[in-house]
Design a protein around this motif. Structure first.
Motif, PDB file in Angstrom:
ATOM      1  N   ARG A  72       0.832  -1.210   0.000  1.00  0.00           N
ATOM      2  CA  ARG A  72       0.000   0.000   0.000  1.00  0.00           C
ATOM      3  C   ARG A  72       0.860   1.250   0.000  1.00  0.00           C
ATOM      4  NH1 ARG A  72      -5.105  -0.074   2.572  1.00  0.00           N
ATOM      5  NH2 ARG A  72      -5.076   2.181   2.333  1.00  0.00           N
ATOM      6  N   VAL A  73       1.917   1.244   0.796  1.00  0.00           N
ATOM      7  CA  VAL A  73       2.792   2.416   0.896  1.00  0.00           C
ATOM      8  C   VAL A  73       3.502   2.667  -0.423  1.00  0.00           C
ATOM      9  CG1 VAL A  73       4.871   3.311   2.029  1.00  0.00           C
ATOM     10  CG2 VAL A  73       3.103   2.210   3.383  1.00  0.00           C
ATOM     11  N   MET A  74       3.823   1.600  -1.140  1.00  0.00           N
ATOM     12  CA  MET A  74       4.554   1.736  -2.392  1.00  0.00           C
ATOM     13  C   MET A  74       3.650   2.056  -3.573  1.00  0.00           C
ATOM     14  SD  MET A  74       7.547  -1.075  -2.112  1.00  0.00           S
ATOM     15  CE  MET A  74       8.755  -0.988  -0.811  1.00  0.00           C
ATOM     16  N   SER A  75       2.364   2.128  -3.345  1.00  0.00           N
ATOM     17  CA  SER A  75       1.439   2.514  -4.398  1.00  0.00           C
ATOM     18  C   SER A  75       1.267   4.032  -4.395  1.00  0.00           C
ATOM     19  CB  SER A  75       0.075   1.852  -4.171  1.00  0.00           C
ATOM     20  OG  SER A  75      -0.867   2.351  -5.092  1.00  0.00           O
ATOM     21  N   PRO A 118      16.309   3.851  -4.236  1.00  0.00           N
ATOM     22  CA  PRO A 118      17.581   3.126  -4.161  1.00  0.00           C
ATOM     23  C   PRO A 118      17.858   2.476  -2.802  1.00  0.00           C
ATOM     24  CG  PRO A 118      17.893   5.214  -5.271  1.00  0.00           C
ATOM     25  CD  PRO A 118      16.498   5.221  -4.714  1.00  0.00           C
ATOM     26  N   LEU A 119      17.193   2.927  -1.753  1.00  0.00           N
ATOM     27  CA  LEU A 119      17.390   2.327  -0.432  1.00  0.00           C
ATOM     28  C   LEU A 119      16.785   0.940  -0.307  1.00  0.00           C
ATOM     29  CD1 LEU A 119      16.410   5.217   2.047  1.00  0.00           C
ATOM     30  CD2 LEU A 119      18.703   4.310   1.642  1.00  0.00           C
ATOM     31  N   HIS A 120      15.873   0.588  -1.214  1.00  0.00           N
ATOM     32  CA  HIS A 120      14.999  -0.547  -0.956  1.00  0.00           C
ATOM     33  C   HIS A 120      15.238  -1.797  -1.789  1.00  0.00           C
ATOM     34  CE1 HIS A 120      13.065   2.214   1.660  1.00  0.00           C
ATOM     35  NE2 HIS A 120      12.779   3.023   0.665  1.00  0.00           N
ATOM     36  N   GLY A 121      16.371  -1.902  -2.441  1.00  0.00           N
ATOM     37  CA  GLY A 121      16.695  -3.120  -3.182  1.00  0.00           C
ATOM     38  C   GLY A 121      15.607  -3.494  -4.170  1.00  0.00           C
ATOM     39  N   ASP A 122      15.175  -4.762  -4.117  1.00  0.00           N
ATOM     40  CA  ASP A 122      14.132  -5.243  -5.029  1.00  0.00           C
ATOM     41  C   ASP A 122      12.819  -4.500  -4.830  1.00  0.00           C
ATOM     42  OD1 ASP A 122      15.925  -7.053  -6.048  1.00  0.00           O
ATOM     43  OD2 ASP A 122      15.189  -8.749  -4.863  1.00  0.00           O
ATOM     44  N   GLN A 123      12.536  -4.113  -3.584  1.00  0.00           N
ATOM     45  CA  GLN A 123      11.316  -3.362  -3.311  1.00  0.00           C
ATOM     46  C   GLN A 123      11.352  -1.993  -4.007  1.00  0.00           C
ATOM     47  OE1 GLN A 123       8.703  -4.622  -1.621  1.00  0.00           O
ATOM     48  NE2 GLN A 123       9.800  -6.536  -1.323  1.00  0.00           N
ATOM     49  N   GLY A 124      12.553  -1.462  -4.179  1.00  0.00           N
ATOM     50  CA  GLY A 124      12.700  -0.187  -4.870  1.00  0.00           C
ATOM     51  C   GLY A 124      12.225  -0.257  -6.307  1.00  0.00           C
ATOM     52  N   ARG A 128       9.490   2.058  -8.183  1.00  0.00           N
ATOM     53  CA  ARG A 128       9.718   2.717  -9.480  1.00  0.00           C
ATOM     54  C   ARG A 128       8.634   2.352 -10.491  1.00  0.00           C
ATOM     55  NH1 ARG A 128      14.916   0.691  -8.320  1.00  0.00           N
ATOM     56  NH2 ARG A 128      16.329   2.339  -7.624  1.00  0.00           N
ATOM     57  N   ALA A 129       8.309   1.064 -10.570  1.00  0.00           N
ATOM     58  CA  ALA A 129       7.296   0.610 -11.537  1.00  0.00           C
ATOM     59  C   ALA A 129       5.937   1.239 -11.226  1.00  0.00           C
ATOM     60  CB  ALA A 129       7.196  -0.915 -11.518  1.00  0.00           C
ATOM     61  N   ASN A 130       5.573   1.296  -9.946  1.00  0.00           N
ATOM     62  CA  ASN A 130       4.313   1.928  -9.560  1.00  0.00           C
ATOM     63  C   ASN A 130       4.323   3.409  -9.917  1.00  0.00           C
ATOM     64  OD1 ASN A 130       3.325  -0.462  -8.524  1.00  0.00           O
ATOM     65  ND2 ASN A 130       3.734   0.058  -6.393  1.00  0.00           N
ATOM     66  N   PHE A 131       5.430   4.072  -9.658  1.00  0.00           N
ATOM     67  CA  PHE A 131       5.537   5.501  -9.938  1.00  0.00           C
ATOM     68  C   PHE A 131       5.354   5.773 -11.433  1.00  0.00           C
ATOM     69  CE2 PHE A 131       7.876   9.460 -10.700  1.00  0.00           C
ATOM     70  CZ  PHE A 131       7.343  10.269  -9.706  1.00  0.00           C
TER      71      PHE A 131
END
Length: 198
Positions: A72-75, A118-124, A128-131
């Motif tokens: 949710r936070v990454m959306s 860049p801080l979040h590895g694979d989660q990053g 990016r894709a969501n953004f």
């Protein structure tokens, strides 16, 4: 000390309950704050709970688990809906005002967490894709004329710069200026990419 009695035929007052939506919003705000300062792998539910002023089991009740919370936070879906909610001819001003008011009133920028991908590895890469899908590509779909994708990215880049100056660099002149004045001055910079002069 005597007990407080309840008049006959009435129920005792219900204990105060925290509003569920306000609690969820506090949890999401806490998670966004931590995500902007720490690697995803280093953030615990306990840390989110402490920042939000709730218990870790309450986070599990509302979001299921850490991965669901951070999904949710990454959306950017909800933030993008508000950011882009204006007619195209006035969208630049609206976007600038929205970024500044979000920072000032909620302490959260609708876009700025992308800067910490860049801080979040694979989660990053998820961030990016969501953004790209939820912000820049969605904006590009609204634009007419050539280079819509490039123009959308340039408009969003201008907003990110504003967010960095306001929220991270804490520019004193910028922070002392009203959102409307900033929107009047900086909105045309963004609008130039959205509806360029022919």
């Amino acid at each position: 000390m005597s007990a407080v009695s309840t008049p006959p035929g009435t129920s005792p007052p219900a204990p105060a309950r925290r509003d569920a939506e306000a609690t969820k919003a506090a949890i999401l705000k806490a998670a966004r704050y931590l995500l902007a300062r720490h690697a995803h792998a280093d953030i615990t539910l306990k840390a989110v709970a402490e920042r939000a002023g709730v218990s870790p089991p309450l986070i599990l009740k509302y979001f299921g688990n850490k991965d669901a919370l951070f999904a949710r936070v990454m959306s950017f879906e909800t933030d993008a809906a508000s950011l882009l909610d204006a007619p195209l001819e006035g969208l630049g001003r609206h976007m600038v005002r929205h970024v500044v008011r979000s920072q000032r009133e909620r302490g959260a920028d609708p876009l700025l967490r992308i800067a910490f991908a860049p801080l979040h590895g694979d989660q990053g890469e998820i961030l990016r894709a969501n953004f790209r899908a939820q912000v820049t590509e969605r904006l590009a779909e609204r634009l007419d004329g050539p280079d819509a994708g490039l123009r959308a990215e340039l408009a969003v880049a201008a907003l990110l710069g504003l967010g960095v100056m306001y929220g991270i660099a804490r520019g004193s002149h910028l922070r002392a200026t009203s959102p409307d004045d900033i929107a009047d001055r900086y909105g045309p910079v963004v609008q130039e990419q959205l509806t360029p002069l022919r």
